[in-house]
Design a protein around this motif. Structure first.
Motif, PDB file in Angstrom:
ATOM      1  N   LYS A 192       0.821  -1.202   0.000  1.00  0.00           N
ATOM      2  CA  LYS A 192       0.000   0.000   0.000  1.00  0.00           C
ATOM      3  C   LYS A 192       0.862   1.262   0.000  1.00  0.00           C
ATOM      4  N   GLU A 193       1.960   1.220   0.733  1.00  0.00           N
ATOM      5  CA  GLU A 193       2.852   2.379   0.769  1.00  0.00           C
ATOM      6  C   GLU A 193       3.537   2.572  -0.576  1.00  0.00           C
TER       7      GLU A 193
ATOM      8  N   PRO B 207      -6.690  -0.118  -5.248  1.00  0.00           N
ATOM      9  CA  PRO B 207      -8.057  -0.614  -5.041  1.00  0.00           C
ATOM     10  C   PRO B 207      -9.112   0.060  -5.904  1.00  0.00           C
ATOM     11  N   ASN B 208      -8.829   1.246  -6.428  1.00  0.00           N
ATOM     12  CA  ASN B 208      -9.812   1.928  -7.270  1.00  0.00           C
ATOM     13  C   ASN B 208      -9.912   1.331  -8.670  1.00  0.00           C
ATOM     14  N   ALA B 209      -8.980   0.442  -9.013  1.00  0.00           N
ATOM     15  CA  ALA B 209      -8.984  -0.232 -10.323  1.00  0.00           C
ATOM     16  C   ALA B 209      -9.076   0.771 -11.464  1.00  0.00           C
ATOM     17  N   ASP B 210      -8.345   1.875 -11.339  1.00  0.00           N
ATOM     18  CA  ASP B 210      -8.421   2.950 -12.323  1.00  0.00           C
ATOM     19  C   ASP B 210      -7.175   3.034 -13.198  1.00  0.00           C
ATOM     20  N   ILE B 211      -6.395   1.954 -13.242  1.00  0.00           N
ATOM     21  CA  ILE B 211      -5.183   1.906 -14.052  1.00  0.00           C
ATOM     22  C   ILE B 211      -5.329   0.754 -15.050  1.00  0.00           C
ATOM     23  N   PRO B 212      -5.144   1.001 -16.351  1.00  0.00           N
ATOM     24  CA  PRO B 212      -5.239  -0.095 -17.322  1.00  0.00           C
ATOM     25  C   PRO B 212      -4.218  -1.200 -17.011  1.00  0.00           C
ATOM     26  N   VAL B 213      -4.660  -2.438 -17.150  1.00  0.00           N
ATOM     27  CA  VAL B 213      -3.820  -3.596 -16.830  1.00  0.00           C
ATOM     28  C   VAL B 213      -3.760  -4.520 -18.038  1.00  0.00           C
ATOM     29  N   VAL B 214      -2.542  -4.931 -18.380  1.00  0.00           N
ATOM     30  CA  VAL B 214      -2.355  -5.960 -19.404  1.00  0.00           C
ATOM     31  C   VAL B 214      -1.629  -7.121 -18.752  1.00  0.00           C
ATOM     32  N   GLN B 215      -2.269  -8.280 -18.779  1.00  0.00           N
ATOM     33  CA  GLN B 215      -1.697  -9.478 -18.174  1.00  0.00           C
ATOM     34  C   GLN B 215      -0.979 -10.290 -19.252  1.00  0.00           C
TER      35      GLN B 215
END
Length: 254
Positions: free
Chosen positions: A26-27, A120-128
């Motif tokens: 988190k930090e 936690p806001n899930a506001d960043i695009p993620v590519v797995q």
């Protein structure tokens, strides 16, 4: 510049626990918010490197059994990025790395559990991106090298796996780490910080307790990929702690 990192994702119950590793995650996230995230997860294996390519919201994959019911109700509405996925494919093609786009794969717990804690806001695009534990270590490193330009755009590359990963040795009542696990991690950390790539590529031969620590390589592969994608002359150990005797929580920055 977002330096690539390797993180141990632990067990899926990490999202409902409270320990110093969670505080660290988190930090880190509080201080570092990337424009996008590329995450290599030990829980997606493919012979040909596969890249998630969606613009909408990921479905979550609950790829675990016997855990508290609340974990199967967890939501993390992360979205993908076809644009970044296509760029990753282009970079792999330039490096002659076989790859393919995948428009259906959901987000497995090797990705969503740590991302849930960090962003936690899930506001960043993620590519797995998938891993292949049967490639040799040089090929794993080259997969990372193909993506070295992305951190310059503040796109965070995460290798999500584990150092010690032998679930048969977990002791749910342990109050301190097992010595054999510490010995393996001591060796690994020393070689990573010294940037001793030759030793790392041969860890199975030289590291103490290597076969006991890593009976199968899918969870150590993301470390080699993150190492290859890095631009730092000397990697940095960001965190080290243990739970359940042998479950190590280690974070490296490359």
């Amino acid at each position: 510049m977002m330096n690539p990192i390797f993180l141990c994702h632990g067990g899926p119950s990490i999202v409902i626990e409270d320990n110093e590793y969670i505080d660290f995650l988190k930090e880190y996230a509080r201080k570092n918010k990337p424009n996008a995230i590329i995450i290599f997860t030990a829980h997606w294996e493919n012979e040909i490197t596969a890249i998630s390519s969606i613009d909408g919201e990921y479905k979550l994959i609950y790829d675990f059994y016997g855990f508290p019911e609340e974990l199967y109700r967890m939501k993390y509405p992360a979205k993908g990025s076809k644009e970044i996925a296509s760029r990753i494919k282009e970079q792999f093609a330039k490096a002659s790395i076989p790859c393919k786009l995948d428009e259906e794969r959901g987000l497995d717990h090797g990705a969503w559990d740590i991302l849930y804690l960090m962003y936690p806001n899930a506001d960043i695009p993620v590519v797995q991106v998938s891993v292949n534990p049967f490639l040799d270590k040089e090929e794993q490193i080259n997969i990372g090298k193909a993506l070295q330009d992305f951190p310059k755009e503040d796109i965070l590359i995460i290798g999500s796996g584990s150092t010690v990963h032998n679930l048969s040795t977990v002791d749910w009542n342990a109050t301190k780490p097992k010595e054999w696990a510490v010995q393996f991690d001591d060796w690994l950390i020393e070689k990573v910080l010294d940037n001793d790539v030759d030793a790392l590529k041969n860890y199975q031969k030289f590291a103490p307790n290597a076969k006991h620590a890593i009976p199968r390589e899918e969870h150590i592969v993301p470390l080699f990929i993150a190492l290859g994608s890095g631009n730092k002359e000397r990697p940095r150990l960001m965190h080290r702690s243990y739970v359940y005797g042998t479950l190590s929580y280690i974070g490296f920055e490359f």
